[in-house]
Scaffold this motif. Structure first.
Motif, short mmCIF file in Angstrom:
data_model
loop_
_atom_site.label_atom_id
_atom_site.label_comp_id
_atom_site.label_asym_id
_atom_site.label_seq_id
_atom_site.Cartn_x
_atom_site.Cartn_y
_atom_site.Cartn_z
N GLY A 1 0.81 -1.22 0.00
CA GLY A 1 0.00 0.00 0.00
C GLY A 1 0.84 1.26 0.00
N ASP A 2 1.94 1.26 0.78
CA ASP A 2 2.82 2.43 0.83
C ASP A 2 3.42 2.71 -0.55
OD1 ASP A 2 2.30 2.74 3.50
OD2 ASP A 2 4.19 1.83 4.19
N ALA A 3 3.78 1.63 -1.27
CA ALA A 3 4.38 1.81 -2.59
C ALA A 3 3.38 2.40 -3.58
CB ALA A 3 4.92 0.48 -3.11
N LEU A 4 2.12 1.98 -3.48
CA LEU A 4 1.08 2.54 -4.35
C LEU A 4 0.90 4.03 -4.08
CD1 LEU A 4 -1.74 -0.18 -4.29
CD2 LEU A 4 -0.57 0.68 -6.33
N ILE A 5 0.85 4.40 -2.80
CA ILE A 5 0.65 5.80 -2.43
C ILE A 5 1.85 6.64 -2.85
CG2 ILE A 5 0.41 7.37 -0.47
CD1 ILE A 5 -1.24 5.12 0.88
N ALA A 6 3.06 6.11 -2.66
CA ALA A 6 4.26 6.84 -3.06
C ALA A 6 4.28 7.12 -4.55
CB ALA A 6 5.51 6.05 -2.65
N ALA A 7 3.70 6.20 -5.32
CA ALA A 7 3.66 6.39 -6.77
C ALA A 7 2.54 7.33 -7.19
CB ALA A 7 3.51 5.05 -7.48
N GLY A 8 1.71 7.75 -6.23
CA GLY A 8 0.68 8.72 -6.54
C GLY A 8 -0.66 8.14 -6.95
N PHE A 9 -0.86 6.82 -6.82
CA PHE A 9 -2.14 6.24 -7.20
C PHE A 9 -3.25 6.73 -6.28
CE2 PHE A 9 0.45 3.32 -9.68
CZ PHE A 9 -0.35 3.17 -10.82
N ARG A 10 -4.43 6.83 -6.83
CA ARG A 10 -5.58 7.40 -6.13
C ARG A 10 -6.54 6.30 -5.68
NH1 ARG A 10 -10.36 9.33 -8.32
NH2 ARG A 10 -9.57 9.02 -10.42
N ASP A 11 -7.09 6.48 -4.49
CA ASP A 11 -8.12 5.58 -3.93
C ASP A 11 -7.71 4.11 -3.94
OD1 ASP A 11 -9.73 7.85 -3.67
OD2 ASP A 11 -10.61 7.58 -5.66
N ALA B 1 -4.69 -5.60 -4.86
CA ALA B 1 -4.74 -4.13 -4.81
C ALA B 1 -5.36 -3.61 -6.08
CB ALA B 1 -3.35 -3.53 -4.62
N GLN B 2 -6.18 -2.58 -5.93
CA GLN B 2 -6.72 -1.87 -7.09
C GLN B 2 -6.66 -0.38 -6.79
OE1 GLN B 2 -11.07 -2.42 -7.58
NE2 GLN B 2 -10.92 -3.89 -5.91
N ALA B 3 -6.45 0.40 -7.81
CA ALA B 3 -6.31 1.84 -7.64
C ALA B 3 -6.52 2.52 -8.98
CB ALA B 3 -4.93 2.19 -7.08
N TRP B 4 -6.64 3.85 -8.94
CA TRP B 4 -6.83 4.66 -10.13
C TRP B 4 -5.61 5.55 -10.35
CZ3 TRP B 4 -11.21 3.82 -12.98
CH2 TRP B 4 -12.27 3.18 -12.34
N ALA B 5 -5.24 5.72 -11.60
CA ALA B 5 -4.16 6.65 -11.92
C ALA B 5 -4.66 8.08 -11.69
CB ALA B 5 -3.72 6.48 -13.37
N PRO B 6 -3.83 8.94 -11.11
CA PRO B 6 -4.26 10.30 -10.76
C PRO B 6 -4.33 11.20 -11.98
CG PRO B 6 -1.95 10.02 -10.28
CD PRO B 6 -2.44 8.68 -10.74
N PRO B 7 -4.90 12.39 -11.81
CA PRO B 7 -4.97 13.35 -12.91
C PRO B 7 -3.60 13.90 -13.25
CG PRO B 7 -5.77 14.34 -10.88
CD PRO B 7 -5.57 12.88 -10.59
N PRO B 8 -3.44 14.54 -14.40
CA PRO B 8 -2.14 15.11 -14.77
C PRO B 8 -1.68 16.14 -13.74
CG PRO B 8 -3.66 15.13 -16.63
CD PRO B 8 -4.47 14.74 -15.43
N GLY B 9 -0.37 16.17 -13.52
CA GLY B 9 0.20 17.15 -12.59
C GLY B 9 0.34 16.66 -11.18
N ALA B 10 -0.24 15.48 -10.84
CA ALA B 10 -0.07 14.93 -9.50
C ALA B 10 1.38 14.47 -9.34
CB ALA B 10 -1.03 13.78 -9.27
N PRO B 11 1.99 14.68 -8.16
CA PRO B 11 3.40 14.29 -7.98
C PRO B 11 3.58 12.79 -7.97
CG PRO B 11 2.47 15.02 -5.90
CD PRO B 11 1.44 15.31 -6.96
N ILE B 12 4.73 12.35 -8.40
CA ILE B 12 5.10 10.94 -8.38
C ILE B 12 6.47 10.85 -7.74
CG2 ILE B 12 6.04 11.10 -10.73
CD1 ILE B 12 5.22 8.20 -11.13
#
Length: 313
Positions: free
Chosen positions: A197-207, A282-293
């Motif tokens: 989960g931490d790795a997903l959040i660090a990469a900027g994935f949403r929800d 794990a499932q998640a959504w890619a964030p909108p443009p401009g979100a930090p990675i």
């Protein structure tokens, strides 16, 4: 960072297992089916995402990629794997479908496109993928933040990520038994659900949504379990593994330690040996443009050139 896994060994093991993988892959099929259920949400007419490009990372013999193509026949489905023999098995499985036209390895519309590549370095264009699916592949990747950063790079904003991997309790019985034999690692180490989960959040994935299952399979002997693992290509790929044969004496000590776990004949399992598999979803959504990675501990932001205002004098 030094690699935890020997990725050449991973490729060799899965290349060798390609011809017989399906014979022992009941767990992989079960986990894949559960992961696939999460895609039903995208069939809702109220959901805007109608995939144009779908990628199955670590596709193995291609069953999930074929199912994805059948679900979205107009989509461009890419079956990607590190081991070329696995892709050859996937091609044979796709070509055997009733009514299948010539496999579209060069870009037709009947069956998935095959791509031999590493999940750690996807050769795909930025923001080109709508759905990225990966079933039981990421346990062979030591740098999860980096691989998730790569997944996010290729996903379009709002794209869907669905992945599964093995957790740290996987084969803990086998790990403990071989620990009685010597100090060398015999079972690969896998990330925890928190690390995932931490790795997903660090990469900027949403929800992100994470879940776990625990499966216990039974075997007649340690030798039969080891044969199944070899058939699956799930052999020890740690860089620090013992390179020579385990040896009869070490194997006998491990076998003796494992025997303590054998249930009595009347326990409903016919007195067989347990082997536990912890699975993380794990499932998640890619964030909108401009979100930090976050890449290498540094937040990077990509902004489309068209969105940068130009001050004219």
């Amino acid at each position: 960072m030094s690699d935890l896994f020997d990725h050449r060994q991973v490729r060799r093991a899965f290349s060798r297992s390609a011809g017989h993988y399906d014979e022992a892959a009941a767990l992989q099929r079960e986990v894949g089916a559960r992961l696939m259920e999460a895609l039903d949400y995208l069939d809702d007419p109220n959901v805007a995402l109608q995939p144009g490009c779908v990628v199955d990372v670590g596709c193995g013999p291609g069953h999930a990629a074929i199912a994805l193509q059948q679900r979205w026949p107009k989509a461009r489905v890419i079956a990607l794997d590190l081991a070329l023999p696995m892709l050859q098995a996937a091609r044979a499985n796709a070509g055997a479908l009733p009514g299948a036209r010539r496999p579209r390895w060069l870009g037709g519309r009947a069956t998935p496109i095959a791509l031999c590549a590493d999940a750690r370095a996807l050769p795909l264009a930025d923001a080109s993928v709508d759905v990225l699916y990966s079933n039981l592949c990421l346990q062979w990747v030591e740098d999860l933040p980096a691989v998730f950063a790569g997944f996010r790079r290729v996903l379009r904003p709002g794209g869907r990520l669905l992945v599964s991997t093995f957790g740290p309790d996987t084969l803990f019985e086998l790990r403990g038994a071989f620990a009685e034999a010597d100090e060398a690692p015999h079972v690969s180490l896998f990330p925890s659900i928190a690390q995932f989960g931490d790795a997903l959040i660090a990469a900027g994935f949403r929800d992100p949504v994470l879940d776990r299952d625990e499966f216990t399979h039974r075997h007649d002997s340690l030798a039969s379990l080891m044969r199944e693992l070899r058939t699956l290509g799930a052999t020890n790929a740690m860089a620090g593994r013992r390179r020579g044969f385990t040896g009869r004496a070490r194997f006998a000590r491990a076998e003796q330690a494992y025997e303590v776990l054998r249930g009595p004949p009347g326990d409903g399992h016919a007195g067989r040996l347990p082997a536990t598999w912890e699975v993380i979803y794990a499932q998640a959504w890619a964030p909108p443009p401009g979100a930090p990675i976050r890449v290498g501990g540094i937040d990077e932001v990509q902004v489309p050139v068209s969105s940068i205002p130009i001050r004219r004098r």
